[in-house]
Design an enzyme around this catalytic site. Sequence first.
Site, short mmCIF file in Angstrom:
data_model
loop_
_atom_site.label_atom_id
_atom_site.label_comp_id
_atom_site.label_asym_id
_atom_site.label_seq_id
_atom_site.Cartn_x
_atom_site.Cartn_y
_atom_site.Cartn_z
N ASN A 209 20.13 72.11 -16.60
CA ASN A 209 19.87 73.37 -17.30
C ASN A 209 20.05 73.16 -18.80
O ASN A 209 20.31 72.04 -19.25
CB ASN A 209 20.80 74.48 -16.78
N ASP A 278 23.20 75.80 -9.09
CA ASP A 278 23.39 76.49 -7.81
C ASP A 278 22.87 75.66 -6.64
O ASP A 278 23.35 75.78 -5.51
CB ASP A 278 22.67 77.84 -7.83
N LYS A 288 13.18 54.95 -7.83
CA LYS A 288 12.42 55.91 -8.63
C LYS A 288 11.23 56.43 -7.84
O LYS A 288 10.47 55.65 -7.24
CB LYS A 288 11.95 55.25 -9.92
N PRO A 304 28.42 74.01 -3.80
CA PRO A 304 29.59 74.87 -3.63
C PRO A 304 29.72 75.84 -4.80
O PRO A 304 29.40 75.49 -5.94
CB PRO A 304 30.77 73.89 -3.57
N ILE A 306 31.96 77.23 -7.15
CA ILE A 306 33.30 76.92 -7.66
C ILE A 306 34.04 78.19 -8.05
O ILE A 306 35.21 78.39 -7.69
CB ILE A 306 33.20 75.98 -8.88
N LYS A 341 33.53 87.73 -7.32
CA LYS A 341 34.26 86.47 -7.51
C LYS A 341 35.71 86.68 -7.91
O LYS A 341 36.41 85.73 -8.25
CB LYS A 341 33.51 85.61 -8.52
#
Length: 402
Positions: A209, A278, A288, A304, A306, A341
């Site tokens: 990202n 995610d 490759k 997971p 976190i 969360k």
Amino acid sequence: MLAGRSVILGVTGGIAAYKAAELASALVKAGALVDVVMTQAAQEFVRPLTFAALTGRPVHTALFGPPAGEAIPHIELATRADLVVIAPATANILAKLAHGLADDLLSSLVLAVTCPVLLCPAMNAYMYAHPAVQANLKRLFEMGYHVLEPEAGRLACGVEGRGRLPAPEVILEHIKGLISSPGDFGGLKVLVTAGGTREPLDPVRYISNRSSGKMGYALAAAAIQRGAAVTLVSAPTSLDPPAGAELVSVETARQMYQAVMERFSTQDVVIKAAAVADYRPKIVADQKIKKSDGTLILELEKNPDILYELGQRKEPHQTLVGFAAETEDLEANAQQKLRKKNLDLLVANDVTQPGAGFGADTNIVKLFYRDGRTQSLPVMDKKTLAHRILDAVIELRSQTHS
């Protein structure tokens, strides 16, 4: 927060100097001891008597002012300063500071201080956009100066664009963020995550990202400055870790999960500023992947969560802070994440806003508390914002752990 603190207000020669008088008044009302240092050009816009009347203190204008035997002005002022703010900061003073020039009282003073320095540029929009000015600002930021970006709008010269000095109340908020109680994190263990994780496709490619890690690194540095023992769990970045942090380098989401979970039980505060993937490729090729004529279909599986796991494991003495980078429905998405969360504080931003996107040196955030309170903060550099977030953490801990 500002009561009894020594603030040096540097005023340089721009039309926005009149706003500096309002800022001086606001600082005095907040309890600060304000010493004004004016350049020669600034005195063409506002007279020193104005600031003397507002602050109740002498205004400093000359490098060689005092009689023989008295204190050297720039050293004496620098020694007692808790913060220096230059508003407005012209292109001239930015160039001087970027290259270490010291040919008047203000530029000499800034070289001698060890406290935070906040620069508030204000000038013609074309001047502000000039490559030399932007290069100087970049250099100053890298040197550790705090920079409050000017606002966009109609300027005194009639030009529309970015270059207007923010309102005094906005500058005052930044000053409050920089003048924090030193040592208020003393004895606390703080874990910060930073950067964007990488999920490999093959030995060459990965999914990631746009996170630069700047916010997480700023938080780690700020916590160290305030006395915390800091562990920085970092995905790959181009940044140098702050001195004093225990650096744990990871690459993937699963590696970050393991590093954080292994250390969580010993921490007092955990701030999850990392952008964690995610999903990850279900199959990672040993070699490759070669280009072919057909399409390439990737099957992804969940990583997971976190932050969710930390929220389930959190003990009463621990404070958990999360981040949310949104592109739509900021309020609804942030509130849902805060509840789901089990966070104490959520820092949310709309990354589509100018000055708030990935990789920027500034951010615009809204704080969401578990008791339903929210707080919108103006655009500010990430170093300043880091202290504002830590201020919120200390406030929460004083309420729940006293």
